[in-house]
Motif scaffolding. Sequence first.
Motif, PDB file in Angstrom:
ATOM      1  N   PRO A  85      17.363 -31.417  67.188  1.00  0.00           N
ATOM      2  CA  PRO A  85      16.995 -29.993  67.155  1.00  0.00           C
ATOM      3  C   PRO A  85      18.109 -29.040  67.566  1.00  0.00           C
ATOM      4  O   PRO A  85      18.062 -28.416  68.629  1.00  0.00           O
ATOM      5  CB  PRO A  85      15.824 -29.937  68.144  1.00  0.00           C
ATOM      6  CG  PRO A  85      16.166 -30.983  69.161  1.00  0.00           C
ATOM      7  CD  PRO A  85      16.844 -32.093  68.389  1.00  0.00           C
ATOM      8  N   GLN A  88      17.043 -25.525  68.488  1.00  0.00           N
ATOM      9  CA  GLN A  88      16.622 -25.288  69.869  1.00  0.00           C
ATOM     10  C   GLN A  88      17.828 -24.998  70.768  1.00  0.00           C
ATOM     11  O   GLN A  88      17.744 -24.185  71.695  1.00  0.00           O
ATOM     12  CB  GLN A  88      15.850 -26.495  70.392  1.00  0.00           C
ATOM     13  CG  GLN A  88      14.482 -26.672  69.780  1.00  0.00           C
ATOM     14  CD  GLN A  88      13.504 -25.609  70.238  1.00  0.00           C
ATOM     15  OE1 GLN A  88      13.559 -25.140  71.373  1.00  0.00           O
ATOM     16  NE2 GLN A  88      12.589 -25.220  69.361  1.00  0.00           N
ATOM     17  N   VAL A 120      15.332 -26.931  75.629  1.00  0.00           N
ATOM     18  CA  VAL A 120      14.455 -26.526  74.533  1.00  0.00           C
ATOM     19  C   VAL A 120      13.416 -25.532  75.028  1.00  0.00           C
ATOM     20  O   VAL A 120      13.112 -25.459  76.219  1.00  0.00           O
ATOM     21  CB  VAL A 120      13.748 -27.742  73.885  1.00  0.00           C
ATOM     22  CG1 VAL A 120      14.768 -28.733  73.351  1.00  0.00           C
ATOM     23  CG2 VAL A 120      12.804 -28.422  74.878  1.00  0.00           C
ATOM     24  N   LEU A 121      12.868 -24.786  74.083  1.00  0.00           N
ATOM     25  CA  LEU A 121      11.879 -23.756  74.391  1.00  0.00           C
ATOM     26  C   LEU A 121      10.501 -24.381  74.529  1.00  0.00           C
ATOM     27  O   LEU A 121      10.046 -25.113  73.637  1.00  0.00           O
ATOM     28  CB  LEU A 121      11.863 -22.704  73.280  1.00  0.00           C
ATOM     29  CG  LEU A 121      10.890 -21.537  73.444  1.00  0.00           C
ATOM     30  CD1 LEU A 121      11.299 -20.659  74.629  1.00  0.00           C
ATOM     31  CD2 LEU A 121      10.848 -20.701  72.161  1.00  0.00           C
ATOM     32  N   ALA A 156       9.564 -28.989  70.915  1.00  0.00           N
ATOM     33  CA  ALA A 156      10.519 -29.785  70.136  1.00  0.00           C
ATOM     34  C   ALA A 156      11.322 -30.711  71.050  1.00  0.00           C
ATOM     35  O   ALA A 156      11.919 -30.262  72.033  1.00  0.00           O
ATOM     36  CB  ALA A 156      11.462 -28.864  69.377  1.00  0.00           C
ATOM     37  N   TRP A 164      13.588 -27.306  80.213  1.00  0.00           N
ATOM     38  CA  TRP A 164      12.768 -26.491  79.326  1.00  0.00           C
ATOM     39  C   TRP A 164      12.872 -25.024  79.722  1.00  0.00           C
ATOM     40  O   TRP A 164      12.950 -24.694  80.916  1.00  0.00           O
ATOM     41  CB  TRP A 164      11.296 -26.901  79.416  1.00  0.00           C
ATOM     42  CG  TRP A 164      11.015 -28.349  79.150  1.00  0.00           C
ATOM     43  CD1 TRP A 164      10.901 -28.950  77.937  1.00  0.00           C
ATOM     44  CD2 TRP A 164      10.784 -29.373  80.130  1.00  0.00           C
ATOM     45  NE1 TRP A 164      10.617 -30.292  78.100  1.00  0.00           N
ATOM     46  CE2 TRP A 164      10.539 -30.579  79.444  1.00  0.00           C
ATOM     47  CE3 TRP A 164      10.751 -29.390  81.529  1.00  0.00           C
ATOM     48  CZ2 TRP A 164      10.265 -31.771  80.088  1.00  0.00           C
ATOM     49  CZ3 TRP A 164      10.494 -30.589  82.186  1.00  0.00           C
ATOM     50  CH2 TRP A 164      10.245 -31.756  81.469  1.00  0.00           C
ATOM     51  N   GLY A 227      15.216 -18.641  66.396  1.00  0.00           N
ATOM     52  CA  GLY A 227      14.635 -19.813  65.757  1.00  0.00           C
ATOM     53  C   GLY A 227      14.333 -19.592  64.289  1.00  0.00           C
ATOM     54  O   GLY A 227      14.568 -20.476  63.453  1.00  0.00           O
TER      55      GLY A 227
END
Length: 371
Positions: A85, A88, A120-121, A156, A164, A227
């Motif tokens: 990802p 991300q 990552v979100l 993700a 996070w 994103g």
Amino acid sequence: MDFDFTEDQQSLRDAVQRWVEKAYTFERRTSIVNAGGFDRAAYSELAELGLTALTVSEEHGGMGFGSVDAMIVMEELGRGIVLEPLAQTLVATNVLSAFAAPAVQAQWLPRIASGEALVVLAQQEAASRYRVDVCQAQAKAQGGSHVVSGRKSIVAAGDQADAWLVSAQLDGAIALFLVEKDAAGTRAEGYITQDGSRAAEVQFSDSPATLITTEGVAALELAMDTGIAATGAYAVGAMEKTLAVTAEYMNQRKQFGVEIASFQALRHRVADMKMQLELGRSMSYFASLKMGEAPADRRRALSQAKVQIGRSMRFVGQEAVQLHGGIGVTDEYIVSHYFKSLTQLEMTFGDTLYHLGQVSDRMEDTAGVFG
């Protein structure tokens, strides 16, 4: 307006394209899916190419590139439907660069740039339905710092991340926090998503957290727009490859003794796929160019882009399956994986219907006239 890419940008495209073609083959991707949908070694290879450092400032060990360079990279990754990802990483980089305190930036941006840390979100909740201003997770001050409690969904690579970015209510308003994976009270339950990538449900229970900003909604809006731009470019690459595979198949598949590519009705359908691809590409360019605008203008532009790109993804993916026939939905054949990727992307960072509503709301504000 000049839409030509610079020599440096073309070199960047060529480097990523070579890596996808030689190092991230369909066979390797299949093995990654079978192993869980995320490969730290592949992510490290992206870091070695400098892609995790792409939009990190030079001050923090990055390359200091912009949204157009990120778009170029994501297009090429989309051609190989790369699972790791990077979108991300671009989200985390932009949010931390724009909102985090200098000390937090100095702690995390160099690690993100080097590929050492994947951040990552973790924003989506069961009741949020793509809205960034709806949040049930709670945060409170404790011992000079903060703790976060709540549950985040479809994060993700959530069980593979090193930290996070978590939204939570703080004193009646949404704030954004960074929570490390080893923090007390965290639990991530990973799973494979429909397109073969990895996601997780992440639970926080009084988990120690670093406050990024009390302007949580503004930070989340930037995250969502980043994103959309990244996955929109990725989708363009995926659609282009889908079209190429479909055209190749039609030039090989015979019916009534001739290649089906010679049938006029089918040629018209391929032409429609090409038109949708180019509409999506133009809006991907538009989205990337608008990333530097004021938040209100940026938000409107990115929703407009997501509407068209979402429609293009759905059309190209479905037509590809139809033109292939039964083989188009088998796991052994590559086009089925592009179809699943495009279908899932259409619902990532807000689906087409949601963003159509966002565009409609902003048309009411401006009497339908966009500046």
